[in-house]
Every structure is written in C-alpha cells, then in structure tokens.
Design a protein around this motif. Structure first.
Motif, PDB file in Angstrom:
ATOM      1  N   MET A 199       0.835  -1.207   0.000  1.00 14.42           N
ATOM      2  CA  MET A 199       0.000   0.000   0.000  1.00 14.42           C
ATOM      3  C   MET A 199       0.868   1.255   0.000  1.00 14.42           C
ATOM      4  N   LEU A 200       2.194   1.106   0.195  1.00 15.02           N
ATOM      5  CA  LEU A 200       3.024   2.312   0.279  1.00 15.02           C
ATOM      6  C   LEU A 200       4.452   2.066  -0.192  1.00 15.02           C
ATOM      7  N   ARG A 201       4.839   2.786  -1.198  1.00 22.20           N
ATOM      8  CA  ARG A 201       6.231   2.736  -1.650  1.00 22.20           C
ATOM      9  C   ARG A 201       6.778   4.155  -1.777  1.00 22.20           C
ATOM     10  N   VAL A 202       7.980   4.330  -1.298  1.00 21.99           N
ATOM     11  CA  VAL A 202       8.616   5.652  -1.295  1.00 21.99           C
ATOM     12  C   VAL A 202       9.516   5.763  -2.523  1.00 21.99           C
ATOM     13  N   ALA A 203       9.549   6.948  -3.123  1.00 16.78           N
ATOM     14  CA  ALA A 203      10.498   7.217  -4.208  1.00 16.78           C
ATOM     15  C   ALA A 203      11.377   8.406  -3.816  1.00 16.78           C
ATOM     16  N   VAL A 204      12.508   8.553  -4.509  1.00 15.30           N
ATOM     17  CA  VAL A 204      13.452   9.651  -4.271  1.00 15.30           C
ATOM     18  C   VAL A 204      13.258  10.677  -5.380  1.00 15.30           C
ATOM     19  N   ALA A 205      13.087  11.963  -5.007  1.00 15.86           N
ATOM     20  CA  ALA A 205      12.604  12.914  -6.019  1.00 15.86           C
ATOM     21  C   ALA A 205      13.107  14.338  -5.851  1.00 15.86           C
ATOM     22  N   PRO A 206      14.391  14.593  -6.194  1.00 13.28           N
ATOM     23  CA  PRO A 206      14.840  15.994  -6.256  1.00 13.28           C
ATOM     24  C   PRO A 206      13.923  16.777  -7.187  1.00 13.28           C
ATOM     25  N   CYS A 207      13.689  18.066  -6.883  1.00 14.97           N
ATOM     26  CA  CYS A 207      12.558  18.765  -7.495  1.00 14.97           C
ATOM     27  C   CYS A 207      12.671  18.989  -8.999  1.00 14.97           C
ATOM     28  N   SER A 208      13.765  19.623  -9.450  1.00  9.84           N
ATOM     29  CA  SER A 208      13.876  19.974 -10.879  1.00  9.84           C
ATOM     30  C   SER A 208      15.292  20.470 -11.146  1.00  9.84           C
ATOM     31  N   PRO A 209      15.720  20.495 -12.408  1.00  6.16           N
ATOM     32  CA  PRO A 209      17.098  20.915 -12.691  1.00  6.16           C
ATOM     33  C   PRO A 209      17.406  22.341 -12.239  1.00  6.16           C
ATOM     34  N   PHE A 210      16.375  23.195 -12.118  1.00 10.65           N
ATOM     35  CA  PHE A 210      16.658  24.588 -11.766  1.00 10.65           C
ATOM     36  C   PHE A 210      16.542  24.854 -10.258  1.00 10.65           C
ATOM     37  N   SER A 211      16.313  23.797  -9.464  1.00 11.44           N
ATOM     38  CA  SER A 211      16.215  24.011  -8.019  1.00 11.44           C
ATOM     39  C   SER A 211      17.097  23.052  -7.216  1.00 11.44           C
ATOM     40  N   VAL A 212      17.829  22.186  -7.919  1.00  9.98           N
ATOM     41  CA  VAL A 212      18.710  21.261  -7.190  1.00  9.98           C
ATOM     42  C   VAL A 212      20.092  21.241  -7.828  1.00  9.98           C
ATOM     43  N   SER A 213      21.097  20.869  -7.034  1.00 11.11           N
ATOM     44  CA  SER A 213      22.477  20.824  -7.532  1.00 11.11           C
ATOM     45  C   SER A 213      22.706  19.525  -8.313  1.00 11.11           C
ATOM     46  N   THR A 214      23.717  19.560  -9.155  1.00 10.70           N
ATOM     47  CA  THR A 214      24.105  18.356  -9.896  1.00 10.70           C
ATOM     48  C   THR A 214      24.464  17.239  -8.921  1.00 10.70           C
ATOM     49  N   GLU A 215      25.123  17.627  -7.824  1.00 13.05           N
ATOM     50  CA  GLU A 215      25.526  16.613  -6.844  1.00 13.05           C
ATOM     51  C   GLU A 215      24.303  15.953  -6.198  1.00 13.05           C
ATOM     52  N   LEU A 216      23.257  16.751  -5.942  1.00 14.81           N
ATOM     53  CA  LEU A 216      22.048  16.159  -5.346  1.00 14.81           C
ATOM     54  C   LEU A 216      21.403  15.169  -6.314  1.00 14.81           C
ATOM     55  N   LEU A 217      21.370  15.514  -7.597  1.00 10.38           N
ATOM     56  CA  LEU A 217      20.813  14.574  -8.583  1.00 10.38           C
ATOM     57  C   LEU A 217      21.616  13.271  -8.593  1.00 10.38           C
ATOM     58  N   THR A 218      22.939  13.409  -8.632  1.00 10.05           N
ATOM     59  CA  THR A 218      23.798  12.228  -8.696  1.00 10.05           C
ATOM     60  C   THR A 218      23.655  11.365  -7.446  1.00 10.05           C
ATOM     61  N   ARG A 219      23.712  12.003  -6.284  1.00 13.19           N
ATOM     62  CA  ARG A 219      23.636  11.249  -5.014  1.00 13.19           C
ATOM     63  C   ARG A 219      22.252  10.642  -4.819  1.00 13.19           C
ATOM     64  N   SER A 220      21.210  11.330  -5.311  1.00 14.83           N
ATOM     65  CA  SER A 220      19.849  10.797  -5.187  1.00 14.83           C
ATOM     66  C   SER A 220      19.708   9.519  -6.006  1.00 14.83           C
ATOM     67  N   ALA A 221      20.276   9.524  -7.216  1.00 13.05           N
ATOM     68  CA  ALA A 221      20.201   8.329  -8.058  1.00 13.05           C
ATOM     69  C   ALA A 221      20.956   7.177  -7.402  1.00 13.05           C
ATOM     70  N   GLU A 222      22.118   7.484  -6.834  1.00 20.94           N
ATOM     71  CA  GLU A 222      22.887   6.429  -6.135  1.00 20.94           C
ATOM     72  C   GLU A 222      22.078   5.855  -4.981  1.00 20.94           C
ATOM     73  N   LEU A 223      21.471   6.759  -4.212  1.00 22.95           N
ATOM     74  CA  LEU A 223      20.691   6.320  -3.045  1.00 22.95           C
ATOM     75  C   LEU A 223      19.502   5.456  -3.477  1.00 22.95           C
ATOM     76  N   ALA A 224      18.768   5.926  -4.489  1.00 28.55           N
ATOM     77  CA  ALA A 224      17.577   5.187  -4.931  1.00 28.55           C
ATOM     78  C   ALA A 224      17.973   3.796  -5.415  1.00 28.55           C
ATOM     79  N   ARG A 225      19.041   3.722  -6.178  1.00 27.29           N
ATOM     80  CA  ARG A 225      19.434   2.417  -6.738  1.00 27.29           C
ATOM     81  C   ARG A 225      19.990   1.509  -5.649  1.00 27.29           C
ATOM     82  N   ASP A 226      20.693   2.099  -4.711  1.00 27.29           N
ATOM     83  CA  ASP A 226      21.210   1.319  -3.584  1.00 27.29           C
ATOM     84  C   ASP A 226      20.056   0.713  -2.772  1.00 27.29           C
ATOM     85  N   ARG A 227      18.967   1.480  -2.632  1.00 28.04           N
ATOM     86  CA  ARG A 227      17.849   1.026  -1.797  1.00 28.04           C
ATOM     87  C   ARG A 227      16.727   0.344  -2.604  1.00 28.04           C
TER      88      ARG A 227
END
Ligand SMILES: [Zn+2]
Length: 453
Positions: A199-227
């Motif tokens: 009934m509940l699954r969490v996703a990782v979701a930095p907001c948009s290219p104009f409001s987040v850093s490149t590092e946040l995008l990269t680390r978010s993808a690593e985190l999501a795939r790791d988990r």
C-alpha cells in the motif's frame, strides 16, 4: 475498513479491463485483495457468503493511477492565475515556506479524497518543501493517505539550490545536501514496503534541474538504486527550463539527466513537454516513464506534451493531476479526457482514442510507478483496484461505455475498490467523512494564507 476479507462478486456490468477483450455484460470475482475471475455472463460458482454488487448500468475499469501530484498545494489554489511557471513559483515559494505538518495533513486529506472521488486508487505525491521546525510533513501526508485508503507512492522531494547558488527558490525553502540524503533514507526505512500488494512505496525525487544541484541529482540516483526505490523529478516543463539547462550545463534537460545516469526503467519524469526528437528516442530506449499532466500544462501555458510520439517511441506514459495550485480541483478521470482532447487539438482527431487515453490513466500510470504486474488492468491475479462507473442516466444516451466514460463529463462512481476494500460508494467517500476532509482542506488554506493577503 476491512481489507478484502471476504469474497466479493460484481455482476451485470460492462467491463473495460484495458488488457484483454472488453465485455458487454460480465462479472468480476475478488478474493482477499486480488481478482480471481473476470469474464462474460454471471459469475461462476462462488461461496454462498460472497458479497454481491449488482453492476447493472455500470462500467468496470481498473482504478486510475495518479503519477504526479503535490498534495500540499490544495492549500494554495487560485493564486498567480495568469503567471508562467517561473513567475508562479516565485509567487508561491514564500507562501509554501509557511507550511507546517498540520497544513499538509489537511491539504493532503482533501486532495486524496478528491482523487478517490474521481476514480483514483493509486496516488503518487511529490513533496519537496520541508521548512525547518514545522513538524514531520512527510508523515502527515502518509497519515492522510491511510485515512482515505488509497495505495500511495509518496516521493521524498528536495531542493538544495537556493537563489544564492543560482537556483530559483529562495534560500529559506531549501535544505542542505546532507540533510536531504539523511531524511530521504529515514523516510525509506520508516515507510517503504517493497512486498507484493504494497500500500506504500517511497520514491526519491529531487525537485527539478533549476532548483537542485548536480551533486544532489547524482547522489539521489545512487541512493535510490542502492535502496531499490524509484526516482522521480520534473523535467522539460517550460522553455525557460531548457534555456536554463543550455546556459548552465550546455545541454538540453534530457541530455543533462542522461549525462548523470538518470534515465532508466526505474525513473519517471513529470511533464516532459519540450522534447527534441533525440530526447523522445532516448526516453524510449531507456524505458524512462513520463507523467503527463495536461490540465496543469494548459493552466500554466507550458505547452502540450508529445504524448503520441512518446508512445510510438515505447515510453511508458501515465497521467497526473499535478498540484492543485496549477490544476485547481483537477479530477483524475478528467485528465483522461483532457489527455485525449489535447493530443487531438495538436495532432488531429485520430491522435489518441478513448481507449488509449484510458490506458494512459491506468496501465500507463502503473508502468511509471513500476506496478504494472499488480495494478492498471483487470486481470486474474492482479490487485482488486477497481472503479465501477455509473453510465446509466444521462450517460445512457451513449452506446459505447468507454466513450461514455471518457468523452463527456465524468460519470458518478457506483463503487471504488482498493485491494477489494470499498473506498467510495454511491459517489461518497466511505473510509472517512468527505465533509470533514473538505473542511480540513479549507482550514489548511486559511492557515497557510493568514497574513499573506
Ligand atoms: Zn509538479
């Protein structure tokens, strides 16, 4: 609410299962939270204690899947009415900065009840503003989803690039990279349920290219795939965003994500309007999904997504109402109609059929959320997420039941089932008082706006 304890039989109904042939008059049998039979005519032998629903005058479809929303925005509707996306954001960020957990709970309860009443059985949400010291906003929306009884895919959103770093949001609504990653992990640990029938699954979701850093995008993808959770963000919503990406990174928004390893079958992107042919092909090659939000895109004058081209390229496309601040009171069933009409307005009358539009709102959405094996069609073994639409009365002047559902005003719901449990009956929410939830949504709006106007 009892989560499908007994056998439930729906009979005498038209059925549009989305996968497999349509049935003019048939049955569905549900045991526990799963569909155990779908077919024409009366149900085969079922236990004497089975509960029966007479579907005379109805059309059964899979429950609709909402792939993009910002539930908190229920509290900030009707503002910046003629603004472009960037103007609208600049107006609303300081208002959203006042949000607390109580406002989120009230807004989310009303928004989710509204979704249920428009045939939605699975809702995703993208929450990306977490003002410090205002309570647990993520827990508040999860609490609201449990109250309403919808299957829920909340996305732990984030922004780390405030104005002082060249981003669009004011600094007071962004978080630090370390806080975002720690809080996102905590949310996955606390709430993500990968089990079948979840009934509940969490996703990782930095907001948009104009409001987040490149590092946040990269680390978010690593985190999501790791988990082993999914990734979501806004992309290519306006030409302003494309200009921003070209200026800052020298590439288009899709190329930017591709460069960061962000495209893939575990990713779905909201909007994806301003795409070049190569972008469309790349989304198809990588199996990256798109959440199409036609009403919000029209409201903000953002454009009309190339849905037909995306489908031809093999992209999973689902529908989303988007937040209520850019799609006031948008019902999800209405987005099925709007998707069909907007594609025809752009590409001609053969562009998208009613059945293709229904598929976007059901199986397409399920593919975006990685749930296509469990929801999005009425098939034996799938979860019993079912919308039973009342197509008698005014709608009975149309012979084709799918046309009756998609072409005109959305018909009332005789029943909405989530995992076999009743959420809506006779067009009224049954899991909670819709009057109370509506009042709490209005109260959340008043509290958020206090002192603003
Ligand atoms: Zn959005």
């Amino acid at each position: 609410m009892t989560q499908g304890e007994t056998t439930l039989v729906v009979e005498n109904t038209a059925i549009a299962p989305v996968v497999g042939p349509e049935i003019a008059n048939g049955h569905l049998v549900i045991e526990g939270d799963r569909i155990t039979a779908v077919g024409g005519g009366p149900a085969p032998a079922v236990p004497a204690h089975a509960r029966r629903i007479d579907g005379t005058g109805c059309l059964a479809t899979p429950g609709l899947v909402n792939t993009h929303h910002h539930l908190y925005q229920w509290a900030s509707q009707g503002l910046a009415q003629e603004a472009t996306l960037f103007e609208w954001l600049v107006t609303l960020y300081p208002i959203w900065a006042r949000m607390d957990a109580e406002i989120v709970r009230g807004a989310a309860g009303a928004a989710l009840a509204w979704l249920a009443k428009s045939g939605c059985t699975t809702a995703s949400d993208h929450h990306y503003i977490f003002p410090r010291g205002r309570g647990d906003l993520f827990a508040a929306e999860i609490d609201a989803a449990r109250t309403v009884g919808l299957r829920f895919h909340p996305c732990r959103g984030s922004m780390d690039r405030g104005r002082s770093d060249g981003g669009l949001p004011p600094d007071e609504v962004v978080e630090s990279l370390d806080d975002i990653l720690a809080e996102t992990e905590k949310a996955i640990d606390a709430y993500h349920d990968p089990a079948p029938g979840s009934m509940l699954r969490v996703a990782v979701a930095p907001c948009s290219p104009f409001s987040v850093s490149t590092e946040l995008l990269t680390r978010s993808a690593e985190l999501a795939r790791d988990r082993g959770v999914r990734l979501h963000t806004h992309l290519a919503e306006t030409l302003d965003e494309e200009e921003h990406c070209l200026e800052q990174f020298g590439v288009t928004p899709v190329e930017y994500l591709d460069r960061l390893g962000w495209l893939g079958p575990d990713v779905w992107l909201a909007h994806a309007i301003h795409l070049h042919d190569a972008d469309v092909a790349r989304l198809g090659e990588t199996g990256t999904g798109v959440a199409h939000c036609p009403s919000s895109n029209a409201r903000l004058g953002a454009g009309i997504a190339r849905v037909c081209d995306l489908l031809r390229a093999g992209v999973p496309v689902g529908l989303g109402v988007d937040g209520a601040a850019s799609g006031e009171m948008t019902p999800l069933a209405g987005e099925v109609r709007m998707a069909m009409l907007m594609q025809r307005a752009r590409y001609g009358p053969g562009a998208l059929t009613a059945r293709q539009a229904l598929e976007l709102g059901t199986l397409g959405g399920a593919r975006c959320l990685g749930r296509q094996d469990e929801i999005g069609s009425l098939e034996v073994g799938k979860l019993a997420d079912v919308a039973l639409w009342r197509i008698d009365g005014f709608h009975a002047a149309i012979d084709d039941p799918v046309c009756a559902l998609v072409y005109g005003r959305t018909p009332p719901l005789a029943r909405l089932l989530v995992g076999g449990a009743t959420v809506v009956e006779d067009d009224e929410l049954r899991t909670a008082s819709q009057d109370t939830l509506g009042a709490a949504g209005a109260q959340a709006h008043r509290r958020l706006m206090r002192g603003v106007r």
